[in-house]
Design a protein around this motif. Structure first.
Motif, PDB file in Angstrom:
ATOM      1  N   PHE A   1     100.630  23.610  12.348  1.00 53.55           N
ATOM      2  CA  PHE A   1     101.535  24.608  11.771  1.00 53.55           C
ATOM      3  C   PHE A   1     100.871  25.979  11.719  1.00 53.55           C
ATOM      4  O   PHE A   1     101.483  26.990  12.090  1.00 53.55           O
ATOM      5  CB  PHE A   1     101.973  24.187  10.375  1.00 53.55           C
ATOM      6  N   SER A   2      99.629  26.019  11.249  1.00 55.10           N
ATOM      7  CA  SER A   2      98.972  27.317  11.074  1.00 55.10           C
ATOM      8  C   SER A   2      98.682  28.000  12.405  1.00 55.10           C
ATOM      9  O   SER A   2      98.783  29.224  12.518  1.00 55.10           O
ATOM     10  CB  SER A   2      97.674  27.152  10.280  1.00 55.10           C
TER      11      SER A   2
ATOM     12  N   THR B   1      88.086  18.900  18.250  1.00 56.04           N
ATOM     13  CA  THR B   1      88.577  17.844  19.149  1.00 56.04           C
ATOM     14  C   THR B   1      90.073  17.954  19.407  1.00 56.04           C
ATOM     15  O   THR B   1      90.582  17.299  20.327  1.00 56.04           O
ATOM     16  CB  THR B   1      88.278  16.437  18.575  1.00 56.04           C
ATOM     17  N   TYR B   2      90.794  18.741  18.631  1.00 57.20           N
ATOM     18  CA  TYR B   2      92.242  18.853  18.811  1.00 57.20           C
ATOM     19  C   TYR B   2      92.556  19.759  20.001  1.00 57.20           C
ATOM     20  O   TYR B   2      91.998  20.861  20.104  1.00 57.20           O
ATOM     21  CB  TYR B   2      92.900  19.389  17.541  1.00 57.20           C
ATOM     22  N   PRO B   3      93.430  19.313  20.905  1.00 60.49           N
ATOM     23  CA  PRO B   3      93.737  20.095  22.108  1.00 60.49           C
ATOM     24  C   PRO B   3      94.157  21.528  21.808  1.00 60.49           C
ATOM     25  O   PRO B   3      93.713  22.455  22.507  1.00 60.49           O
ATOM     26  CB  PRO B   3      94.894  19.304  22.752  1.00 60.49           C
ATOM     27  N   LEU B   4      94.973  21.732  20.792  1.00 60.20           N
ATOM     28  CA  LEU B   4      95.422  23.082  20.470  1.00 60.20           C
ATOM     29  C   LEU B   4      94.257  23.956  20.056  1.00 60.20           C
ATOM     30  O   LEU B   4      94.177  25.132  20.441  1.00 60.20           O
ATOM     31  CB  LEU B   4      96.470  23.027  19.352  1.00 60.20           C
TER      32      LEU B   4
ATOM     33  N   GLU C   1      96.108  16.945   7.431  1.00 57.94           N
ATOM     34  CA  GLU C   1      95.234  18.008   7.901  1.00 57.94           C
ATOM     35  C   GLU C   1      95.586  18.417   9.330  1.00 57.94           C
ATOM     36  O   GLU C   1      95.597  19.612   9.665  1.00 57.94           O
ATOM     37  CB  GLU C   1      93.763  17.571   7.824  1.00 57.94           C
ATOM     38  N   ALA C   2      95.899  17.440  10.184  1.00 60.80           N
ATOM     39  CA  ALA C   2      96.291  17.748  11.556  1.00 60.80           C
ATOM     40  C   ALA C   2      97.595  18.541  11.585  1.00 60.80           C
ATOM     41  O   ALA C   2      97.770  19.445  12.405  1.00 60.80           O
ATOM     42  CB  ALA C   2      96.433  16.454  12.353  1.00 60.80           C
TER      43      ALA C   2
ATOM     44  N   PRO D   1      89.135  13.450  13.100  1.00 66.37           N
ATOM     45  CA  PRO D   1      89.175  13.937  14.482  1.00 66.37           C
ATOM     46  C   PRO D   1      90.428  13.485  15.220  1.00 66.37           C
ATOM     47  O   PRO D   1      91.132  12.573  14.785  1.00 66.37           O
ATOM     48  CB  PRO D   1      87.917  13.324  15.105  1.00 66.37           C
ATOM     49  N   SER D   2      90.658  14.116  16.351  1.00 64.21           N
ATOM     50  CA  SER D   2      91.807  13.783  17.196  1.00 64.21           C
ATOM     51  C   SER D   2      91.442  12.672  18.172  1.00 64.21           C
ATOM     52  O   SER D   2      90.291  12.539  18.588  1.00 64.21           O
ATOM     53  CB  SER D   2      92.236  15.028  17.969  1.00 64.21           C
ATOM     54  N   ASP D   3      92.444  11.872  18.549  1.00 64.12           N
ATOM     55  CA  ASP D   3      92.221  10.915  19.624  1.00 64.12           C
ATOM     56  C   ASP D   3      92.519  11.603  20.961  1.00 64.12           C
ATOM     57  O   ASP D   3      92.776  12.813  21.012  1.00 64.12           O
ATOM     58  CB  ASP D   3      93.076   9.661  19.437  1.00 64.12           C
ATOM     59  N   SER D   4      92.508  10.860  22.040  1.00 66.26           N
ATOM     60  CA  SER D   4      92.688  11.442  23.369  1.00 66.26           C
ATOM     61  C   SER D   4      94.082  12.029  23.589  1.00 66.26           C
ATOM     62  O   SER D   4      94.284  12.830  24.502  1.00 66.26           O
ATOM     63  CB  SER D   4      92.407  10.384  24.444  1.00 66.26           C
ATOM     64  N   LYS D   5      95.029  11.636  22.733  1.00 67.71           N
ATOM     65  CA  LYS D   5      96.401  12.128  22.869  1.00 67.71           C
ATOM     66  C   LYS D   5      96.716  13.278  21.916  1.00 67.71           C
ATOM     67  O   LYS D   5      97.853  13.728  21.829  1.00 67.71           O
ATOM     68  CB  LYS D   5      97.382  10.980  22.631  1.00 67.71           C
ATOM     69  N   GLY D   6      95.710  13.729  21.161  1.00 61.48           N
ATOM     70  CA  GLY D   6      95.927  14.825  20.236  1.00 61.48           C
ATOM     71  C   GLY D   6      96.444  14.390  18.882  1.00 61.48           C
ATOM     72  O   GLY D   6      96.835  15.227  18.073  1.00 61.48           O
TER      73      GLY D   6
END
Length: 246
Positions: A88-89, A168-171, A82-83, A69-74
């Motif tokens: 990229f995708s 959880t990732y902002p994007l 994986e992130a 998962p992402s943290d609060s900063k992405g």
């Protein structure tokens, strides 16, 4: 390795000519519309399962089909590979769908169920941490995968957990809210070669037969590549696969 070399020679000598034009086009650019996250297990072959050609899928494979998962900063809280594939995708490719595909008899899930691995495998031990929360999910949802082995039930719960991690990732959140991205949970039963699709309204994975496939196609709309096609749907509905998985 002998089988690998013989297979390579067979492709070079016999099959390459029929793919030459395809790869000549792919050498200029790639336009996959799906990011497919699968286990590294040798029995799971994404392009074979979905009858796709080279260039049709952007594939990430790792032990246990997991995404930290992402943290609060992405930033990823684990391995960045994986992130990086997510970024990229979603920014550089026309990806509109992300599939997380788990499978039966998964060694990673067996290890998580057994409490992890020993200190002689420090990297694997750390990586499996990203699947441990699926144990709590399995305890809280005993009907998911009912009748299957504990490790297969855990594998199905792990697919849903990884969808939550991805969201959880902002994007990803931005694209889901805009209605330009969909998340899908699949599960492959190796013994029957049957793919099962997560159906939020039913609360379970069901076999991907013709009727299910037609229902999924209706949900995608008539032409998802038309400008604004995804955005015409309800953004909240696009997130239902995650929201209802909790």
């Amino acid at each position: 390795m002998r089988k690998l070399i013989r297979g390579l020679l067979d492709f070079q000598l016999n099959a390459r000519s029929s793919y030459r034009e395809k790869f000549a086009l792919l050498a200029q650019e790639q336009k996959p519309d799906c990011l497919f996250i699968a286990c590294a297990d040798s029995r799971v072959v994404p392009n074979l399962l979905v009858s796709m050609d080279p260039g049709d899928l952007f594939v990430v494979r790792n032990v246990g089909n997991m995404v930290a998962p992402s943290d609060s900063k992405g930033q990823s809280t684990g391995d960045q590979s994986e992130a990086a594939a997510l970024e990229f995708s979603l920014r550089s490719l026309p990806v509109e769908d992300i599939v997380v595909c788990g499978h039966s008899n998964c060694g990673a899930m067996k290890a998580v169920l057994a409490g992890g691995v020993g200190p002689e495998n420090p990297n694997l031990k750390s990586w499996l941490e990203h699947g441990k929360a699926a144990l709590q999910r399995m305890d809280a949802n005993p009907t998911l995968g009912e009748g299957r082995s504990d490790y297969d039930r855990l594998s199905q719960n792990n697919v849903l957990l990884q969808l939550e991690h991805i969201s959880t990732y902002p994007l990803v959140k931005e694209r889901l809210d805009a209605g330009t991205l969909r998340l899908h949970g699949w599960w492959f039963d190796i013994a029957t070669a049957q793919v099962h699709a997560w159906r939020p309204l039913l609360g379970r994975f069901i076999p991907m037969d013709e009727l299910v496939g037609e229902a999924l196609l209706r949900e995608l709309g008539t032409d998802t590549h038309a400008p604004g096609a995804l955005a015409n749907g309800n953004g909240a509905q696009r997130m239902s696969v995650v929201a209802r998985a909790q």
